[in-house]
Design a protein around this motif. Structure first.
Motif, PDB file in Angstrom:
ATOM      1  N   GLN A   1      52.547  40.991  40.305  1.00  0.00           N
ATOM      2  CA  GLN A   1      52.821  39.608  39.932  1.00  0.00           C
ATOM      3  C   GLN A   1      54.231  39.437  39.379  1.00  0.00           C
ATOM      4  O   GLN A   1      54.853  38.401  39.599  1.00  0.00           O
ATOM      5  CB  GLN A   1      51.792  39.139  38.900  1.00  0.00           C
ATOM      6  CG  GLN A   1      50.413  38.871  39.474  1.00  0.00           C
ATOM      7  CD  GLN A   1      49.452  38.314  38.440  1.00  0.00           C
ATOM      8  OE1 GLN A   1      49.804  38.170  37.263  1.00  0.00           O
ATOM      9  NE2 GLN A   1      48.247  37.998  38.868  1.00  0.00           N
TER      10      GLN A   1
ATOM     11  N   SER B   1      56.205  36.768  41.496  1.00  0.00           N
ATOM     12  CA  SER B   1      56.389  35.548  40.702  1.00  0.00           C
ATOM     13  C   SER B   1      57.859  35.329  40.365  1.00  0.00           C
ATOM     14  O   SER B   1      58.338  34.191  40.376  1.00  0.00           O
ATOM     15  CB  SER B   1      55.565  35.627  39.417  1.00  0.00           C
ATOM     16  OG  SER B   1      54.186  35.720  39.697  1.00  0.00           O
TER      17      SER B   1
ATOM     18  N   TYR C   1      46.750  25.260  41.426  1.00  0.00           N
ATOM     19  CA  TYR C   1      46.303  25.712  40.110  1.00  0.00           C
ATOM     20  C   TYR C   1      45.131  24.877  39.603  1.00  0.00           C
ATOM     21  O   TYR C   1      44.366  25.323  38.743  1.00  0.00           O
ATOM     22  CB  TYR C   1      47.466  25.635  39.123  1.00  0.00           C
ATOM     23  CG  TYR C   1      47.201  26.316  37.807  1.00  0.00           C
ATOM     24  CD1 TYR C   1      46.918  27.677  37.749  1.00  0.00           C
ATOM     25  CD2 TYR C   1      47.225  25.604  36.614  1.00  0.00           C
ATOM     26  CE1 TYR C   1      46.680  28.308  36.539  1.00  0.00           C
ATOM     27  CE2 TYR C   1      46.986  26.222  35.404  1.00  0.00           C
ATOM     28  CZ  TYR C   1      46.715  27.578  35.374  1.00  0.00           C
ATOM     29  OH  TYR C   1      46.471  28.195  34.172  1.00  0.00           O
TER      30      TYR C   1
ATOM     31  N   ASN D   1      44.145  39.514  43.626  1.00  0.00           N
ATOM     32  CA  ASN D   1      44.606  38.868  42.389  1.00  0.00           C
ATOM     33  C   ASN D   1      46.107  39.017  42.179  1.00  0.00           C
ATOM     34  O   ASN D   1      46.596  38.838  41.062  1.00  0.00           O
ATOM     35  CB  ASN D   1      43.880  39.478  41.183  1.00  0.00           C
ATOM     36  CG  ASN D   1      42.399  39.187  41.158  1.00  0.00           C
ATOM     37  OD1 ASN D   1      41.971  38.088  40.863  1.00  0.00           O
ATOM     38  ND2 ASN D   1      41.596  40.185  41.489  1.00  0.00           N
ATOM     39  N   SER D   2      46.828  39.332  43.238  1.00  0.00           N
ATOM     40  CA  SER D   2      48.241  39.684  43.091  1.00  0.00           C
ATOM     41  C   SER D   2      49.179  38.491  42.985  1.00  0.00           C
ATOM     42  O   SER D   2      50.368  38.661  42.737  1.00  0.00           O
ATOM     43  CB  SER D   2      48.687  40.554  44.279  1.00  0.00           C
ATOM     44  OG  SER D   2      48.499  39.861  45.498  1.00  0.00           O
TER      45      SER D   2
ATOM     46  N   SER E   1      49.796  34.771  41.010  1.00  0.00           N
ATOM     47  CA  SER E   1      49.369  33.931  39.888  1.00  0.00           C
ATOM     48  C   SER E   1      50.236  32.686  39.830  1.00  0.00           C
ATOM     49  O   SER E   1      51.459  32.771  39.660  1.00  0.00           O
ATOM     50  CB  SER E   1      49.483  34.712  38.575  1.00  0.00           C
ATOM     51  OG  SER E   1      49.276  33.861  37.467  1.00  0.00           O
TER      52      SER E   1
ATOM     53  N   ALA F   1      51.837  32.389  36.395  1.00  0.00           N
ATOM     54  CA  ALA F   1      53.006  33.258  36.221  1.00  0.00           C
ATOM     55  C   ALA F   1      54.237  32.645  36.872  1.00  0.00           C
ATOM     56  O   ALA F   1      55.333  32.685  36.298  1.00  0.00           O
ATOM     57  CB  ALA F   1      52.714  34.638  36.817  1.00  0.00           C
TER      58      ALA F   1
ATOM     59  N   SER G   1      48.449  37.987  31.749  1.00  0.00           N
ATOM     60  CA  SER G   1      47.860  38.375  33.025  1.00  0.00           C
ATOM     61  C   SER G   1      47.005  39.628  32.872  1.00  0.00           C
ATOM     62  O   SER G   1      45.912  39.727  33.446  1.00  0.00           O
ATOM     63  CB  SER G   1      48.964  38.616  34.059  1.00  0.00           C
ATOM     64  OG  SER G   1      48.412  38.989  35.301  1.00  0.00           O
TER      65      SER G   1
ATOM     66  N   SER H   1      43.737  38.680  31.233  1.00  0.00           N
ATOM     67  CA  SER H   1      42.897  37.945  32.171  1.00  0.00           C
ATOM     68  C   SER H   1      42.240  38.874  33.181  1.00  0.00           C
ATOM     69  O   SER H   1      41.032  38.770  33.444  1.00  0.00           O
ATOM     70  CB  SER H   1      43.731  36.882  32.885  1.00  0.00           C
ATOM     71  OG  SER H   1      42.977  36.231  33.877  1.00  0.00           O
ATOM     72  N   GLN H   2      43.006  39.789  33.743  1.00  0.00           N
ATOM     73  CA  GLN H   2      42.458  40.701  34.735  1.00  0.00           C
ATOM     74  C   GLN H   2      41.570  41.768  34.100  1.00  0.00           C
ATOM     75  O   GLN H   2      40.587  42.197  34.697  1.00  0.00           O
ATOM     76  CB  GLN H   2      43.601  41.367  35.521  1.00  0.00           C
ATOM     77  CG  GLN H   2      44.475  40.400  36.281  1.00  0.00           C
ATOM     78  CD  GLN H   2      43.691  39.536  37.254  1.00  0.00           C
ATOM     79  OE1 GLN H   2      42.708  39.991  37.846  1.00  0.00           O
ATOM     80  NE2 GLN H   2      44.120  38.294  37.418  1.00  0.00           N
TER      81      GLN H   2
ATOM     82  N   ASN I   1      38.283  40.161  33.649  1.00  0.00           N
ATOM     83  CA  ASN I   1      37.713  39.549  34.845  1.00  0.00           C
ATOM     84  C   ASN I   1      36.330  40.129  35.132  1.00  0.00           C
ATOM     85  O   ASN I   1      36.129  41.345  35.068  1.00  0.00           O
ATOM     86  CB  ASN I   1      38.640  39.786  36.038  1.00  0.00           C
ATOM     87  CG  ASN I   1      38.388  38.785  37.143  1.00  0.00           C
ATOM     88  OD1 ASN I   1      37.511  37.934  37.044  1.00  0.00           O
ATOM     89  ND2 ASN I   1      39.156  38.883  38.224  1.00  0.00           N
TER      90      ASN I   1
END
Length: 280
Positions: A85, A89, A115, A146-147, A149, A152, A201, A204-205, A208
């Motif tokens: 990310q 990003s 989003y 999930n790569s 965001s 981000a 991030s 969050s991951q 998950n």
């Protein structure tokens, strides 16, 4: 005047201390509950600290399930996702702030609209795509899915917009490439924002649950959130072993607490920089 100001400062600190205690109390209760028996957990009136702390509950919980493997999976997958990310990003944010192309603003609008989509709306198409790519039940599937965001991209774009555009223009005049400008100028000047993005991030991951459970069936690929659920319902117990559940929950949350303590100054600095908040 000075005494009145001192009273206001003291009151502010007391209010902040009270809010901090309210926020921290669930974690404190979880830790102390791991040292109790089932009877003490349900005792009324409740007692914060047990008479005879059962430190062995942590050892028993650690040996009852492969929590070390669950933690490794979560840290490995979350770290890999964060690294990817950061790359994609930052490149997208650079293009949206320092490159001129048609429909640039429209592209940003589309990114922000995505989003707003509920996460559940992406599960079915995401599952089908991973199935076609034969990435179900793999580390690669957990990471690749999930790569990207949107948050981000937005956060880094905001940080890049706070930097003087003259720096980029001067670098272009000197013959610097886009890649050199991004990695040699913008990213070092926005490192606090990247730290914030990475931490948010990662958390969050790391936490998950539903998506990893949906695309993986192999217990060797279980993340800590899925592992905790498996331990919770193991043998049909469904929460009957509350001290062990509290101990295992402590294992899961401890890395995040340590991460936050080590990086809290970067979090505040990054949020200030990203949204243009001046300390003065």
């Amino acid at each position: 005047m000075k005494s009145g100001f001192g009273v206001l400062v003291a009151m502010r600190h007391l209010v902040l201390l009270a809010f901090s205690f309210v926020i921290a109390f669930p974690f404190l209760w979880m830790l102390t509950s791991a040292l109790k028996t089932n009877e003490e957990i349900w005792k009324f009136p409740p007692v914060l600290w047990p008479d005879n702390p059962m430190w062995g509950n942590f050892v028993e919980a650690w040996n009852a399930a492969p929590f070390g493997h669950y933690l490794f999976n979560s840290v490995f997958v979350a770290s890999a996702i964060v690294l990817i990310q950061i790359v994609n990003s930052s490149m997208m944010a650079y293009a949206l702030t320092h490159m001129k192309f048609i429909f640039r603003n429209s592209l940003m609008a589309v990114i922000l609209i995505t989003y707003m989509l509920p996460a559940a709306a992406t599960y079915l198409p995401g599952y089908i795509i991973l199935s076609e790519l034969q990435l179900l039940d793999t580390y690669a599937g957990l990471i690749v899915s999930n790569s990207v965001s949107v948050f981000a991209i937005f956060l880094i774009r905001q940080a890049f917009m706070q930097l003087p555009k003259e720096l980029v223009e001067a670098a272009k005049i000197d013959g610097a490439s886009h890649w050199r400008i991004l990695w040699g100028i913008l990213i070092p000047l926005s490192k606090s924002t990247f730290v914030v993005m990475s931490i948010l991030s990662f958390i969050s991951q790391y936490n998950n649950y539903f998506w990893p459970m949906l695309i993986t069936k192999n217990p060797d690929l279980s993340l800590i959130s899925v592992g905790l659920r498996s331990f919770f319902i193991e043998g049909g117990a469904y929460g009957l072993k509350w001290p062990l559940i509290m101990a295992s929950s402590s294992f899961a949350i401890l890395p995040l607490i340590v991460l936050f303590i080590c990086a809290q100054k970067w979090i505040m600095g990054g949020v200030n920089n990203a949204f243009g908040v001046n300390k003065g």
